[in-house]
Design a protein around this motif. Structure first.
Motif, short mmCIF file in Angstrom:
data_model
loop_
_atom_site.label_atom_id
_atom_site.label_comp_id
_atom_site.label_asym_id
_atom_site.label_seq_id
_atom_site.Cartn_x
_atom_site.Cartn_y
_atom_site.Cartn_z
N LYS A 1 -1.31 -2.23 -8.81
CA LYS A 1 -2.29 -1.49 -8.76
C LYS A 1 -1.93 0.20 -8.98
O LYS A 1 -0.77 0.42 -8.90
N GLY B 1 1.02 -8.58 -7.15
CA GLY B 1 1.70 -7.37 -7.45
C GLY B 1 2.94 -7.42 -7.65
O GLY B 1 3.89 -6.90 -8.61
N ASP C 1 0.89 -1.41 0.01
CA ASP C 1 -0.15 0.09 0.18
C ASP C 1 0.84 1.27 -0.02
O ASP C 1 0.52 2.41 0.15
N ALA D 1 2.29 3.42 -9.19
CA ALA D 1 2.02 1.74 -8.74
C ALA D 1 2.12 1.57 -7.20
O ALA D 1 2.95 2.22 -6.53
N THR E 1 -0.25 -5.01 -3.09
CA THR E 1 -0.88 -5.43 -2.03
C THR E 1 -0.85 -6.95 -1.72
O THR E 1 -1.13 -7.57 -0.66
N LYS F 1 -2.43 -6.01 -14.43
CA LYS F 1 -3.52 -5.38 -13.35
C LYS F 1 -3.13 -5.59 -11.96
O LYS F 1 -3.71 -4.84 -11.05
#
Length: 808
Positions: free
Chosen positions: A586, A608, A555, A601, A604, A583
């Motif tokens: 994020k 990713g 995050d 970008a 999480t 995708k």
């Protein structure tokens, strides 16, 4: 002037056909010859060109390809360069009376500095002749020095290499290498013997062309060969030959005239051979080949396919059959010579590709074993490049502001979908001679209108030329806008017309591996050589380390260090993800200082992290705040960055002292080896202050440490102030700045990991790059205590202010 006094004094040039003129030194490379001399005693005279003369030795029994045999070589007087190709009868009564046969001729390559070798009495060299090839040694026998007037006895010894162990050349070669005459025919001054092949001379055919792809092929269906850096050439043998055809059918036999006599050694009536002409005699690269073309050599030819033999068309035969016929045809050709076979790489080609790229080679060609020879571009042959190289058309030039430079850069284009498309400029790779030559070629091509459509902002000031010249260019990549990045000029391609220059696009091999739900393409691409880590290895590592890494990295906005081609390729930081990113990586929109919103970008989960690896990411750098409260940092980072030459022990001591200083203010920290040179101290925060306060506080800590020990620390980025000191980098604590994420691999030799460590184990650590990928997976957070988030309250700031005043 070369010293030929001894040579001239010993000869009466009114009575001997031997040359008296000095001759012209080679413009590129060094020539050599061996003359078989039937004088008082039969011997072989070795001549090595050096400093405008021929260093000469008389080999009493002739050379041997057996490394265990030592042949006596008596040093004789230096000869003129003009003696290289001498053949004839020296009349009786003259020095050296007898018949001289030109027994071999070619080029030689010193493997060590010649002056040093001559001084120590050991010449180590490689011969590139018609008959003599491979590595050799001339060793001065004990008791003789180069300055002695007495004769010097040397030993000629063959090195144990691929050219060793061949049949005795003294028995095998009884005729002149240039005229085909015997001793008797030379003595009678008979005409040169020029045997003609009986078979019909083959014509040009369209060559098979390879398709650019993104990875190595399946070794079960393909073998791999070296990608060569030269001119593609079909060699036609038969009556009226040999001829050398370019890929487009141009007869370039005159340009490669010095190479073609070597094909006389092939035993056939006719043949059409596919291969590549390269720079010879140990010279490397396309530029060296261009230089060789200008002066007539040296050249080499690497054969890799046989299209016809003795009138039989072999193109419908599978590659394996054609290769066997080619090897049989070349069985009498000396190994390591000017003519050679392309080596076939069987089995897994990964290590070979890594070695080729490490030595700045071109790459590999993959060829389907069962494929016929198709005269077009297809996927039976694939090319995998270490670096991107291609041909582009010159469409203009930019004026230079520097005196004496005819231009600053060249404007380039290539065809795509039938149209000429602008691809950018090339401004490096030119020396003075090259620029002068290019300027002369561009001048008559001048035109007023642009031959290609391009944005005015990119081509303002371009002087346009007709699109006729083709240049070979090396570059990092074609951008999303289709522009060349970091392009370097290599040379002109005269063998390919401008109308055929196309933009090459890589064709995927469909090789992939699924990691954490992400399809990782080119999984076997080597990212690190030592230890050997592939793209898939990195993806699997980040999948496994994700639970530990995400506790700090999740995050947070990221900056990614991408190395799409591995450690040897281009690298760049990327803050804003572009099109094509998975995708799983994020996006959060962040308002910049100028008020514009830009995508960042964040991750999480493991998908990713692996998604970023799929896009070539090696390093992850994280913000000091999470995306839900970007204005409130939740960690402070102090990066201890030592000056070059400072030992790691001093960095460890600095980390302990900084920890104590923070502790005096009531703040606990944990430590992390950066994976580079330094140590990071991380202070977990409650999200109660803004960036300005955080930055001011960290600057105060760095300043306090510097005030206390100015000879040990600095808070300034200035290089001059960092000499012999440790820079306490407090600048990582402002909005938008990043620091390396815990457990991130570093893009450094050895693939070290940014590793959290316990304070009690820090004294035993020997370097900041101490932990490998495997060790990281074993350790994770074991032994590391991370303090709970803390508050930088007003009393803490006041205490820091008092401490600074006391120190000052």
């Amino acid at each position: 002037m070369p010293d030929l006094g001894t040579y001239l004094d010993k000869r009466n040039f009114d009575d001997t056909p031997e040359p008296s003129e000095t001759g012209t030194a080679s413009a590129l490379g060094l020539r050599y010859s061996i003359q078989n001399h039937r004088a008082t005693r039969l011997h072989w005279d070795l001549r090595l060109e050096w400093n405008g003369v021929l260093l000469s030795w008389a080999i009493t029994r002739g050379p041997s390809f057996n490394p265990s045999e030592k042949r006596l070589a008596v040093r004789t007087e230096d000869h003129p360069v003009s003696y290289l190709g001498f053949e004839g009868l020296i009349p009786k009564g003259n020095y050296g009376a007898g018949t001289v046969m030109l027994w071999d001729i070619g080029w030689w390559q010193p493997l060590d500095p010649i002056p040093r070798d001559l001084k120590k009495g050991h010449l180590h060299f490689r011969l590139h002749g018609r008959r003599m090839t491979g590595d050799w040694n001339l060793i001065l026998m004990k008791g003789r020095k180069l300055g002695d007037d007495k004769r010097q006895n040397w030993l000629l010894i063959k090195s144990d290499d691929d050219a060793a162990g061949r049949p005795d050349p003294v028995r095998r070669y009884k005729r002149s290498v240039s005229t085909g005459r015997s001793f008797a025919e030379i003595a009678k001054e008979a005409a040169p013997i020029n045997p003609q092949r009986a078979g019909k001379l083959p014509g040009h055919v369209a060559p098979e062309l390879a398709t650019l792809t993104d990875d190595l092929a399946d070794p079960g269906t393909h073998w791999h060969e070296l990608k060569l850096d030269g001119y593609r050439a079909l060699i036609a043998l038969g009556k009226g030959g040999p001829l050398a055809f370019t890929r487009n059918g141009h007869d370039w036999s005159d340009r490669f005239a010095s190479l073609l006599p070597g094909f006389a050694d092939l035993d056939c009536d006719s043949a059409l051979i596919d291969g590549e002409i390269v720079a010879g005699a140990g010279l490397q690269g396309f530029s060296a080949l261009q230089d060789a073309i200008k002066v007539g050599g040296p050249f080499g030819y690497v054969a890799f396919d046989l299209l016809s033999l003795n009138g039989q068309d072999l193109r419908k035969q599978p590659l394996t059959t054609r290769r066997k016929r080619l090897e049989s045809l070349f069985r009498t050709v000396p190994r390591m010579g000017a003519l050679d076979l392309s080596p076939v790489i069987e089995g897994d080609p990964k290590d070979a590709f890594a070695m080729v790229c490490a030595t700045h080679g071109e790459g590999l060609i993959a060829k389907r074993r069962d494929s016929p020879y198709r005269g077009r571009r297809g996927t039976d042959w694939l090319k995998i490049k270490c670096r991107k190289r291609a041909e582009f058309v010159v469409v203009g030039w930019m004026k230079s502001d520097a005196a004496g430079r005819p231009f600053a850069s060249l404007a380039m284009a290539a065809r795509e979908a039938g149209n000429l498309r602008y691809v950018g400029k090339v401004g490096t790779g030119f020396d003075e001679d090259t620029m002068t030559e290019l300027a002369g070629l561009l001048r008559p091509l001048t035109r007023r209108s642009a031959p290609v459509a391009a944005p005015k902002s990119e081509v303002s000031g371009v002087n346009w030329v007709s699109p006729e010249l083709v240049a070979e260019v090396e570059y990092a990549e074609l951008t999303a806008q289709g522009r060349l990045r970091h392009a370097t000029y290599l040379g002109l391609r005269e063998d390919k017309p401008a109308r055929e220059v196309r933009i090459e696009r890589e064709v995927s091999m469909n090789d992939h591996e699924t990691v954490a739900g992400i399809s990782v393409s080119s999984p076997d691409r080597i990212i690190f050589d030592k230890p050997r880590l592939t793209k898939a290895d990195l993806a699997r590592y980040y999948e496994k380390i994700a639970p530990a890494m995400l506790s700090e990295a999740a995050d947070r906005p990221l900056s990614l260090l991408r190395l799409p081609e591995g450690m040897e390729g281009e690298r760049f930081f990327q803050k804003h993800p572009g099109k094509g990113f998975p995708k799983a990586l994020k996006i959060v929109e962040i308002t910049e200082k100028d008020g514009d919103s830009e995508p960042y970008a964040y991750v999480t989960d493991a998908s990713g992290l692996v998604g970023a690896v799929q896009m070539g990411t090696v390093e992850f750098h994280i913000w000091g705040a999470r995306r839900d409260r970007l204005d409130r940092p939740d960690r402070l980072v102090f990066d201890l960055d030592p000056d070059e030459g400072l030992g790691f022990a001093k960095v460890k001591a600095a980390a302990i002292d900084l920890r104590e200083t923070l502790g005096d203010l009531g703040l606990e920290s944990w430590a992390m080896l950066s994976g580079g040179k330094g140590i990071h101290l991380v202070v977990p925060l409650r999200r109660t202050i803004g960036w300005d306060t955080a930055k001011l506080f960290c600057r105060g800590i760095a300043t306090l440490m510097t005030q206390r020990e100015p000879k040990r620390f600095t808070a300034s980025m200035s290089k001059s102030r960092r000499e012999g000191r440790i820079f306490i980098d407090w600048l990582r604590n402002e909005r938008g700045s990043t620091a390396i994420a815990p457990f991130s691999i570093r893009a450094r030799p050895g693939a070290p990991v940014a590793m959290p460590i316990g304070w009690d184990e820090l004294p035993g650590i020997r370097k900041a790059s101490a932990f490998s990928v495997e060790e990281s997976l074993d350790r994770r957070w074991n032994g590391v205590t991370r303090p709970k988030p803390q508050t930088i309250s007003r009393p803490v700031i006041e205490e820091l202010d008092q401490a600074m005043k006391r120190s000052a």
